[in-house]
Every structure is written in C-alpha cells, then in structure tokens.
Design an enzyme around this catalytic site. Sequence first.
Site, PDB file in Angstrom:
ATOM      1  N   ASP A  16     -20.482  -5.000 -32.295  1.00  0.00           N
ATOM      2  CA  ASP A  16     -19.123  -5.475 -32.535  1.00  0.00           C
ATOM      3  C   ASP A  16     -18.873  -6.838 -31.876  1.00  0.00           C
ATOM      4  OD1 ASP A  16     -16.527  -5.420 -33.427  1.00  0.00           O
ATOM      5  OD2 ASP A  16     -15.833  -3.908 -32.017  1.00  0.00           O
ATOM      6  N   ASN A  64     -15.721  -1.203 -43.970  1.00  0.00           N
ATOM      7  CA  ASN A  64     -15.884  -2.664 -44.006  1.00  0.00           C
ATOM      8  C   ASN A  64     -15.606  -3.282 -45.380  1.00  0.00           C
ATOM      9  OD1 ASN A  64     -18.568  -2.778 -41.522  1.00  0.00           O
ATOM     10  ND2 ASN A  64     -16.372  -3.130 -41.260  1.00  0.00           N
TER      11      ASN A  64
HETATM   12  C1  FPP Z   1     -18.878  -6.377 -36.264  1.00  0.00           C
HETATM   13  O1  FPP Z   1     -18.268  -7.569 -35.838  1.00  0.00           O
HETATM   14  C2  FPP Z   1     -20.072  -6.642 -37.054  1.00  0.00           C
HETATM   15  C3  FPP Z   1     -20.220  -6.341 -38.382  1.00  0.00           C
HETATM   16  C4  FPP Z   1     -19.171  -5.672 -39.183  1.00  0.00           C
HETATM   17  C5  FPP Z   1     -21.442  -6.699 -39.128  1.00  0.00           C
HETATM   18  C6  FPP Z   1     -22.743  -6.604 -38.364  1.00  0.00           C
HETATM   19  C7  FPP Z   1     -23.751  -7.473 -39.029  1.00  0.00           C
HETATM   20  C8  FPP Z   1     -24.776  -8.109 -38.407  1.00  0.00           C
HETATM   21  C9  FPP Z   1     -25.065  -7.964 -36.957  1.00  0.00           C
HETATM   22  C10 FPP Z   1     -25.631  -9.070 -39.136  1.00  0.00           C
HETATM   23  C11 FPP Z   1     -26.043  -8.654 -40.506  1.00  0.00           C
HETATM   24  C12 FPP Z   1     -27.302  -7.934 -40.531  1.00  0.00           C
HETATM   25  C13 FPP Z   1     -27.613  -7.011 -41.472  1.00  0.00           C
HETATM   26  C14 FPP Z   1     -28.955  -6.376 -41.473  1.00  0.00           C
HETATM   27  C15 FPP Z   1     -26.635  -6.599 -42.531  1.00  0.00           C
HETATM   28  P1  FPP Z   1     -16.781  -7.881 -36.325  1.00  0.00           P
HETATM   29  O2  FPP Z   1     -16.848  -8.795 -37.494  1.00  0.00           O
HETATM   30  O3  FPP Z   1     -16.064  -6.595 -36.533  1.00  0.00           O
HETATM   31  O4  FPP Z   1     -16.223  -8.641 -35.068  1.00  0.00           O
HETATM   32  P2  FPP Z   1     -14.698  -8.734 -34.623  1.00  0.00           P
HETATM   33  O5  FPP Z   1     -14.287  -7.358 -34.219  1.00  0.00           O
HETATM   34  O6  FPP Z   1     -14.756  -9.694 -33.475  1.00  0.00           O
HETATM   35  O7  FPP Z   1     -13.927  -9.271 -35.789  1.00  0.00           O
END
Ligand code: FPP
Length: 229
Positions: A16, A64
């Site tokens: 996250d 998501n």
């Molecule tokens: C959460 O951060 C992260 C995600 C929803 C996506 C995770 C994806 C990766 C680490 C890279 C992609 C790799 C693959 C294999 C698909 P957030 O966007 O919720 O962060 P925030 O809470 O700060 O908005």
Amino acid sequence: MLDLDRIPKHVGIIMDGNGRWAKAHMVPRVAGHNAGMKAMKEILKKAKTLGIEHLTVYAFSTENWKRTAEEISGIFSLLVKYVDSELKELNYNNVKVNILGDVSPLPEDALDRITKAVEDTKDNDGICFNICLNYGSRAEIVRAVKNMTGEITEENLSKHLYTGELGIPDPEVIIRTSGEERLSNFLMWQAAYSEFVFTDVLWPDFTPEEFERCIEEYQSRDRRFGGRK
Ligand code: FPP
C-alpha cells in the site's frame, strides 16, 4: 538480529502507498505503481535469499475496479511489462508464479502474460511468488463454497480456496505498508492465526532492509506469544 532458523514459510504483503508516494513526488499515480513494481522485484529477491517458501502479494483487489480507467489500465500495462522483462529471470531463479483471483475480466494482454508466466514456471520448485489479481477474500470464500462437494468442514472449505487448490499454507505473517492497519479483504480465512506487521513506509520505499526488520518484528512477537501452532 534475524533468526535464520525461524524464517516464516509464507509471508503475505499488502503493498500500500503507491498513490501517496506518487503525490509526494509530484508524479502521476501510475509512476507510483511503477516504483512499486521495482520494490516488489527487490522484495521477491530478498524473500528468496531468506529462504521464504511463499511470498503472496496483493496487486489488484476486487475493489480496485473502482479506480479510474487510466489507473487500472496503467496497472495492467505494468503487469505486462513485468512479465515481459522478468519471466526469464524468474525461471532462472527457479521461481514458481501462482495467480490467486478471478482473472477472467482482466485485459487480454494481461491475461495472456499471466497465463504464460504460470505455464512457463509451473515445474519450478523454488520460491512461490503468489500474485493476487482481482482477488478478494469474500469472493474467494463464496467461490469455494460453490465448488465444494461433500462434507462442510473447515478443512474441506480450505481445500477449495485458491490457496488450498495451489497448496499454499496459511501465512505466518502479513505485512502492510503505508501506515494503514486493515486487512482489506486479503486472505481473511487464511490469516486466522497470522501475525500482523505494520510499517509507515510507503510501498515504493519499502527496501529489503525494511523487509528484514519486519520479519524480525514477527520473530520477536512470535517468541513472546510462543506456543501457538
Ligand atoms: C496500493 O497503493 C497499490 C496497488 C493498488 C497496486 C499495487 C501494484 C504494484 C505494486 C505494481 C504492479 C505490479 C503488478 C504485478 C500488477 P495505492 O494506490 O492504494 O496507494 P495509496 O493508498 O497511497 O493511494
């Protein structure tokens, strides 16, 4: 100090904070996910070095889809890029890729790459890199119940979860980055006895050293509450 004799077999990670990292660096959200992908590569390497058998990452949840089309397509493009650039190395490192989740609604190119990654690594017997894509624990449990035949028992239900089907044990520890302290529909059934380690570090800044520190924290807690299964 890390006790190398008590390395967990299965570590789950809720990656996250990519969005907040992007905001802090004044770059688009997808640049945050790109940085997150780089962190993920380093953590997989570290997990392998430590002798962890299963690393399960929450890459895309059933919730998501509520994000913008731009961000969603950005994440799946990264997945395509990841497989195209890393599959050879994953194989070289004897990594077995498993996917947990209903991948049927994924964009075609993403589906194509993950099918290839799973197929090409299926005979590897090193670390299992389990990627949760369009995964949600509630959906997983509903699916298991629908697929179940025979007696309704905890053991039988467990066998019909993605984890049960893939031979993945329950995680001893679940790590969540970015200061949030929730499970967010990740491995809820499997986390019944898991230790939780929370760190304020945003996922793209999560280093192998911080990962090691989280495992140390798990080990210290485990020692204090020793005696559980
Ligand atoms: C959460 O951060 C992260 C995600 C929803 C996506 C995770 C994806 C990766 C680490 C890279 C992609 C790799 C693959 C294999 C698909 P957030 O966007 O919720 O962060 P925030 O809470 O700060 O908005």
